[in-house]
Design an enzyme around this catalytic site. Structure first.
Site, short mmCIF file in Angstrom:
data_model
loop_
_atom_site.label_atom_id
_atom_site.label_comp_id
_atom_site.label_asym_id
_atom_site.label_seq_id
_atom_site.Cartn_x
_atom_site.Cartn_y
_atom_site.Cartn_z
CD GLN A 1 -3.65 -6.89 -2.86
OE1 GLN A 1 -4.48 -7.49 -3.54
NE2 GLN A 1 -2.49 -6.52 -3.36
N GLY B 1 0.86 -1.18 0.00
CA GLY B 1 0.00 0.00 0.00
C GLY B 1 0.89 1.23 0.00
CB ALA B 2 0.90 4.18 -2.23
CG ASP C 1 -0.29 1.96 -5.79
OD1 ASP C 1 -1.46 1.55 -5.88
OD2 ASP C 1 0.53 1.51 -4.96
CG ASN D 1 -5.63 1.93 -6.86
OD1 ASN D 1 -4.80 2.01 -5.95
ND2 ASN D 1 -6.83 1.39 -6.67
CE LYS D 2 -2.83 -4.27 -6.18
NZ LYS D 2 -1.53 -4.82 -6.67
O1 MRU Z 1 0.13 -4.10 -4.56
P1 MRU Z 1 -0.41 -3.31 -3.41
O2 MRU Z 1 -1.21 -4.14 -2.46
O3 MRU Z 1 0.70 -2.54 -2.72
O4 MRU Z 1 -1.38 -2.25 -4.07
C1 MRU Z 1 -2.02 -1.33 -3.21
C2 MRU Z 1 -2.97 -0.43 -3.92
O5 MRU Z 1 -3.11 -0.47 -5.12
C3 MRU Z 1 -3.67 0.58 -3.08
O6 MRU Z 1 -4.93 0.86 -3.60
C4 MRU Z 1 -2.86 1.88 -3.03
O7 MRU Z 1 -1.52 1.61 -2.74
C5 MRU Z 1 -3.40 2.83 -2.06
S1 MRU Z 1 -3.10 2.33 -0.37
C6 MRU Z 1 -3.77 3.56 0.62
#
Ligand code: MRU
Length: 356
Positions: A202, A50-51, A243, A253-254
């Site tokens: 997630q 998560g970013a 992200d 984003n994801k």
């Molecule tokens: O691969 P991840 O689990 O790190 O991806 C996370 C995401 O895409 C979240 O939506 C993003 O980082 C925002 S977290 C507040």
């Protein structure tokens, strides 16, 4: 502590303690990272993800590098820190918070190392203080995002979200999930549709778990259910994290976020993004310039270690997608809610305070 016992990352002086997310919700384990390489590996392997929390973790990784160093001269220490910065930045490419936090730590290190009368002890202290500040700022940013986002959540809203954007991946109540938490606490009576979020799940493993701990009504759905839910009029808004947000408002984003935005537009459902300004990257003009991480095929071939396809099946596993700015109804940040045209509104938002 950020909420009901969820502390994703903690500075322990000689280690960075990480609440391992890979086995959640079935097993809670704390990983003590005692080297920069271990911190980088925890980020790469999604033990911490998560970013915003990747940024906080990397900042502590830099503080750890300063703590571990045996150098006695500040300029030699600086060379070691540059190496640590490279290692941490290479862990994951898409979330800009990682590079943002490491660069911020390097600015402090450079300033200290190059100042007259500097000592390695002072550099070390300044870096620990800066990492703690980054964590505290993120906690405050989440609270402000939640407060600003309230204006977007009507009474009784049925909210669809993707991935995990809550207490596990920030130092506070979360970004998109922070808005949901704030709305719940304000008595809006929200209900959350939780996308399971293939392939690493997630949503199923982390978001459903967090919402359960908070007592927020939620229903888990497969990613492919979103269109059907919207067509049946069961979704009032979509809110996701980010992200990296490019200067023109394109949002990485994801994986699976972009199709949600397309579906939302088709069904007239607002599509919101919530993120701290540390996720806004004005140096990247559009989504085309955002590096998209390609992850291990094993995540797709055997989710959670359970084989679902023949092991030699060719796989594409992009971890993120880019949602064009034109599909984003509004972006919620700790400094307020911005709407199109993002090229102007984001630039004004991120401009240094007090600048014309
Ligand atoms: O691969 P991840 O689990 O790190 O991806 C996370 C995401 O895409 C979240 O939506 C993003 O980082 C925002 S977290 C507040």
């Amino acid at each position: 502590m950020t909420g009901p016992g969820i502390v994703p990352v903690e500075w322990r002086g000689d280690a960075v303690a990480i609440l391992g997310q890979r086995l959640l919700p079935h097993r809670e384990e704390v990983l003590e990272c005692r080297t920069v390489a271990e911190v980088a590996e925890a980020i790469r392997s999604l033990a911490v993800r998560g970013a915003p929390i990747i940024g906080v973790t990397a900042a502590y990784g830099m503080a750890l590098a300063a703590t571990l160093s045996t150098q006695t001269r500040p300029r030699r220490l600086l060379a070691e820190l540059e190496e640590a910065a490279r290692t941490l930045k290479a862990a994951r490419p898409t979330a800009v918070n990682l590079a943002w936090a490491v660069d911020r730590m390097m600015r402090v290190a450079t300033g200290q190392c190059c100042s007259v009368g500097s000592t390695v002890q002072r550099v070390h202290e300044a870096m620990v203080a800066e990492a703690l500040r980054i964590e505290a700022e993120d906690r405050e940013a989440c609270a402000a995002i939640g407060a600003h986002g309230l204006e977007l959540v009507p009474e009784g809203a049925r909210v669809l979200t993707h991935c995990n954007t809550g207490m596990l991946c920030t130092a506070g109540i979360g970004t998109a999930l922070g808005v949901i938490v704030a709305a719940h606490r304000a008595g809006r009576g929200v209900h959350v549709w939780v996308d399971e979020t293939r392939p690493v799940l997630q949503g199923a493993r982390l978001t459903a778990w967090e919402l359960g701990r908070l007592g927020i009504p939620r229903t888990l759905v497969v990613d492919a259910a979103a269109g059907s839910l919207m067509a049946r009029g069961l979704v009032d808004l979509v809110i996701v994290g980010a992200d990296r947000i490019a200067a023109n408002g394109d949002v990485a984003n994801k994986i699976g976020t972009y199709p949600l935005a397309v579906l939302a537009r088709h069904h007239g459902v607002p599509f919101y993004v919530a993120a701290p300004t540390s996720t806004v990257d004005l140096g990247t003009g559009s989504g085309a310039g955002i590096p998209i991480e390609e992850r291990d095929p094993a995540e797709v071939l055997a989710p959670g270690g359970v084989p679902v396809a023949e092991p030699d099946t060719p796989v594409a596993n992009p971890a993120f997608d880019v949602t064009p700015a034109e599909l984003v109804s509004a972006i919620v940040t700790e400094r307020g809610v911005v709407r199109p045209p993002y090229a102007r509104t984001l630039a004004e938002l991120v401009a240094p305070r007090g600048a014309a």
